[in-house]
Motif scaffolding. Structure first.
Motif, short mmCIF file in Angstrom:
data_model
loop_
_atom_site.label_atom_id
_atom_site.label_comp_id
_atom_site.label_asym_id
_atom_site.label_seq_id
_atom_site.Cartn_x
_atom_site.Cartn_y
_atom_site.Cartn_z
N LEU A 1 15.58 -14.00 47.24
CA LEU A 1 15.74 -13.88 45.79
C LEU A 1 14.79 -12.83 45.23
O LEU A 1 15.17 -12.07 44.32
CB LEU A 1 15.50 -15.24 45.13
CG LEU A 1 16.46 -16.35 45.54
CD1 LEU A 1 16.06 -17.66 44.90
CD2 LEU A 1 17.90 -16.01 45.19
N THR A 2 13.59 -12.75 45.77
CA THR A 2 12.63 -11.74 45.33
C THR A 2 13.18 -10.34 45.57
O THR A 2 13.10 -9.47 44.70
CB THR A 2 11.29 -11.90 46.08
OG1 THR A 2 10.77 -13.19 45.80
CG2 THR A 2 10.29 -10.85 45.69
N GLU A 3 13.76 -10.13 46.73
CA GLU A 3 14.32 -8.80 47.04
C GLU A 3 15.48 -8.45 46.10
O GLU A 3 15.62 -7.31 45.68
CB GLU A 3 14.77 -8.74 48.51
CG GLU A 3 13.63 -8.88 49.52
CD GLU A 3 12.53 -7.86 49.32
OE1 GLU A 3 12.82 -6.67 49.02
OE2 GLU A 3 11.35 -8.23 49.48
N LEU A 4 16.29 -9.44 45.74
CA LEU A 4 17.39 -9.19 44.80
C LEU A 4 16.86 -8.84 43.41
O LEU A 4 17.39 -7.97 42.73
CB LEU A 4 18.32 -10.40 44.74
CG LEU A 4 19.13 -10.67 46.01
CD1 LEU A 4 19.85 -12.01 45.90
CD2 LEU A 4 20.13 -9.55 46.26
N MET B 1 23.22 -14.16 40.11
CA MET B 1 23.28 -13.88 41.54
C MET B 1 24.18 -14.91 42.20
O MET B 1 24.25 -16.06 41.76
CB MET B 1 21.90 -14.01 42.19
CG MET B 1 20.85 -13.15 41.62
SD MET B 1 19.29 -13.50 42.44
CE MET B 1 18.20 -12.49 41.50
N HIS B 2 24.84 -14.50 43.24
CA HIS B 2 25.58 -15.43 44.08
C HIS B 2 24.82 -15.60 45.38
O HIS B 2 24.49 -14.62 46.05
CB HIS B 2 27.00 -14.91 44.34
CG HIS B 2 27.87 -14.98 43.13
ND1 HIS B 2 27.94 -13.97 42.22
CD2 HIS B 2 28.66 -15.98 42.68
CE1 HIS B 2 28.77 -14.32 41.26
NE2 HIS B 2 29.22 -15.53 41.52
N THR B 3 24.51 -16.84 45.70
CA THR B 3 23.76 -17.12 46.93
C THR B 3 24.14 -18.50 47.43
O THR B 3 24.95 -19.19 46.83
CB THR B 3 22.23 -17.01 46.69
OG1 THR B 3 21.57 -17.11 47.94
CG2 THR B 3 21.74 -18.08 45.74
N TRP B 4 23.55 -18.89 48.53
CA TRP B 4 23.82 -20.19 49.14
C TRP B 4 22.57 -21.06 49.03
O TRP B 4 21.48 -20.57 48.76
CB TRP B 4 24.20 -20.02 50.61
CG TRP B 4 25.52 -19.34 50.78
CD1 TRP B 4 26.73 -19.94 50.94
CD2 TRP B 4 25.77 -17.94 50.83
NE1 TRP B 4 27.71 -19.00 51.08
CE2 TRP B 4 27.16 -17.76 51.01
CE3 TRP B 4 24.96 -16.80 50.73
CZ2 TRP B 4 27.74 -16.51 51.10
CZ3 TRP B 4 25.55 -15.56 50.81
CH2 TRP B 4 26.93 -15.42 51.00
#
Length: 165
Positions: free
Chosen positions: A95-98, A84-87
């Motif tokens: 993150l749970t939703e992803l 995943m790409h996140t900040w």
């Protein structure tokens, strides 16, 4: 002990020592509490997502429990990885939703997610530290925890255990 030592105040009985040490500890606790009350509330960590590049987060999911730290030695667990790409201000709820978008079993109404950071020490041995838990549908206390708050560092892994009733 000479009379002059007692007059200067250098003499203390052995019974006084525990009381003095406890008084010092109490004073330190009071000063620490006063310092915290006087300091302004911490600003939440924010990232300008239009100007800052996201980081690559390697997430490993497993149904029914976490991976063992030994499984990360050499090669990471195969087949369970999500990239995943996140900040750094990304929350555990985000993150749970992803994860729910990719792992169909995680979409159950009663699913619970627990998060661990997996990181190596200087010798290459991996350690895990549990950082929070999120329920699939209910709001909880860890939902708003960010990667910054859980002290995630670039290069760490995130291990997610998914429990479904």
């Amino acid at each position: 002990m000479s009379r002059s030592d007692r007059d200067r105040g250098d003499f203390r009985s052995s019974d006084d020592r525990p009381r003095i040490e406890e008084r010092i500890r109490s004073d330190v606790r009071v000063k620490e509490r006063e310092r915290r009350e006087r300091s302004p509330p911490k600003e939440p960590f924010k990232v300008d997502r239009s100007k800052v590049c996201p980081l690559l987060l390697r997430v490993f999911t497993k149904m029914g429990g976490h991976h063992r730290p030994e499984e990360f030695r050499g090669r990471a667990p195969e087949g369970d990885e999500l990239q995943m790409h996140t900040w750094k201000d990304g929350s555990l709820r985000e993150l749970t939703e992803l994860v729910k978008e990719v792992r169909t079993a995680a979409r159950a109404r009663e699913a619970r997610f627990t998060f661990c950071i997996v990181y190596p020490d200087a010798n290459g041995k991996f350690f895990m530290r549990e950082v929070g838990g999120v329920h699939s549908t209910r709001v909880g206390k860890d939902d708003k925890k960010t990667l910054h708050e859980i002290r995630f560092q670039t290069g760490d892994f995130l291990d997610v255990a998914i429990y479904v009733k």
